[in-house]
Design a protein around this motif. Sequence first.
Motif, short mmCIF file in Angstrom:
data_model
loop_
_atom_site.label_atom_id
_atom_site.label_comp_id
_atom_site.label_asym_id
_atom_site.label_seq_id
_atom_site.Cartn_x
_atom_site.Cartn_y
_atom_site.Cartn_z
N ALA A 154 62.21 -5.36 19.98
CA ALA A 154 61.01 -5.37 19.14
C ALA A 154 59.74 -5.27 19.99
O ALA A 154 58.77 -4.61 19.58
CB ALA A 154 60.98 -6.64 18.29
N TRP A 155 59.74 -5.91 21.16
CA TRP A 155 58.58 -5.82 22.05
C TRP A 155 58.39 -4.39 22.54
O TRP A 155 57.26 -3.87 22.50
CB TRP A 155 58.75 -6.78 23.22
CG TRP A 155 57.72 -6.63 24.30
CD1 TRP A 155 57.92 -6.13 25.55
CD2 TRP A 155 56.34 -6.98 24.22
NE1 TRP A 155 56.74 -6.14 26.26
CE2 TRP A 155 55.75 -6.66 25.46
CE3 TRP A 155 55.54 -7.53 23.22
CZ2 TRP A 155 54.40 -6.86 25.72
CZ3 TRP A 155 54.18 -7.74 23.48
CH2 TRP A 155 53.63 -7.41 24.72
N SER A 156 59.44 -3.75 22.98
CA SER A 156 59.34 -2.36 23.44
C SER A 156 58.86 -1.45 22.32
O SER A 156 58.01 -0.57 22.55
CB SER A 156 60.70 -1.88 23.97
OG SER A 156 61.11 -2.65 25.08
N ALA A 157 59.37 -1.65 21.12
CA ALA A 157 58.96 -0.82 19.99
C ALA A 157 57.49 -1.05 19.65
O ALA A 157 56.75 -0.10 19.33
CB ALA A 157 59.83 -1.12 18.77
N ALA A 158 57.03 -2.30 19.71
CA ALA A 158 55.63 -2.61 19.41
C ALA A 158 54.69 -2.01 20.45
O ALA A 158 53.62 -1.48 20.11
CB ALA A 158 55.43 -4.12 19.33
N VAL A 159 55.08 -2.07 21.72
CA VAL A 159 54.26 -1.47 22.78
C VAL A 159 54.16 0.04 22.60
O VAL A 159 53.07 0.64 22.71
CB VAL A 159 54.85 -1.82 24.16
CG1 VAL A 159 54.15 -1.02 25.27
CG2 VAL A 159 54.70 -3.31 24.44
N ASP A 160 55.29 0.67 22.32
CA ASP A 160 55.28 2.13 22.11
C ASP A 160 54.40 2.50 20.92
O ASP A 160 53.63 3.48 20.98
CB ASP A 160 56.70 2.63 21.89
CG ASP A 160 57.55 2.53 23.15
OD1 ASP A 160 56.98 2.39 24.25
OD2 ASP A 160 58.79 2.57 23.03
N ALA A 161 54.52 1.74 19.85
CA ALA A 161 53.70 2.03 18.66
C ALA A 161 52.22 1.85 18.95
O ALA A 161 51.38 2.65 18.51
CB ALA A 161 54.13 1.12 17.51
N ALA A 162 51.86 0.81 19.71
CA ALA A 162 50.46 0.57 20.04
C ALA A 162 49.92 1.68 20.93
O ALA A 162 48.74 2.09 20.79
CB ALA A 162 50.32 -0.78 20.74
#
Length: 253
Positions: free
Chosen positions: A164-172
Motif C-alpha cells: 500500500a505504501w509503494s502504491a501510494a507513493v507511485d500515485a502521489a
Amino acid sequence: MPDFDDDHHGHDGHHGYHEDQGYYEDHGYHGHHGHYHGGADTDWWPLLPGLVVVLLLLAVLAHHQGYDRMLIEKWRAWSRPEQAERDAWQAAVQRYGRTAGEFAAFECDPRAVLARPALADVTRPPTARFVDEFASACALRTDGYPGAAAAAEFTRAAERAERAWSAAVDAADRVGAACFAPGERKLLDQTIKLLTAAESTPHDGERHAAYRRALARLSELERRTGWVLPGPAVGAVEHRARGMLVAVSAAAS
C-alpha cells in the motif's frame, strides 16, 4: 465304588497323567512345570544377514541418487516448523520497519511532503488505503514472537502495508500538485523555495525570516484548500524557526 489304584488311567490328585511319554512329546509338553508350547517354532535368525545386505544396498543407492540429503532436509523442515515460522515473522518485522521508517522520514521532511502533497492527503484513496493497512500492521506488531497464528497474521499485514505504501507513493508521483488550482500551486512553490533558501543561507537572520514566511504560506494554503501539512513536518519548520530566533537574539545581545 470305583477302586482307584496305581494302575488306573484317570486323575492322580488334581492333575491328569499319561503313562505314555510319547503323548507329551507329540503335544509339545516339556518339563515338569506344565509349560505348553503349541505349534511349530519359527526361526528367523538365518534371514538377518540377508536383510542387512538389502538395507545397505538401499542406503548406497539412496546416497548415490541424493535421496538421503533430500530426506534429511525434509526431516529438518518437518522437525523444526516453528523455526521457519519465526524466520518468516522476523522478515516481516524488518519489512514493517522499512515501511515505518520511510513513512516517518516523509512526514518529518517538509520539503518531501510539499513535493508529494497527495501522499499526505488522506482523502485520496491510495493514501487512505495505506494509512489503514499501516495501522493494522502497527496494531499487530509485538516485541517478541507472538506464536504461529499471530505471527502469520502480522506477516500478512506487514506485506499489505508495504504494498500500500509503494502504491501510494507511485500515485502521489503521478498526481504531483495537479490537485491544486494554479494560485494554490504558486503558494506551494513559494513555500518550497523559502524552505530551500532557509536551509542554504549561512545567515541566521535570513534563515529565521525564511522559515517564518514559509509558515505563513503554509497557513494560507491550508485556509484556501483544506490541505494540511502533517504535524511532524510543521513541527520541524517551527522548531527550526524558533532555533533561528534564539540565534538571532543571542547575536544581537
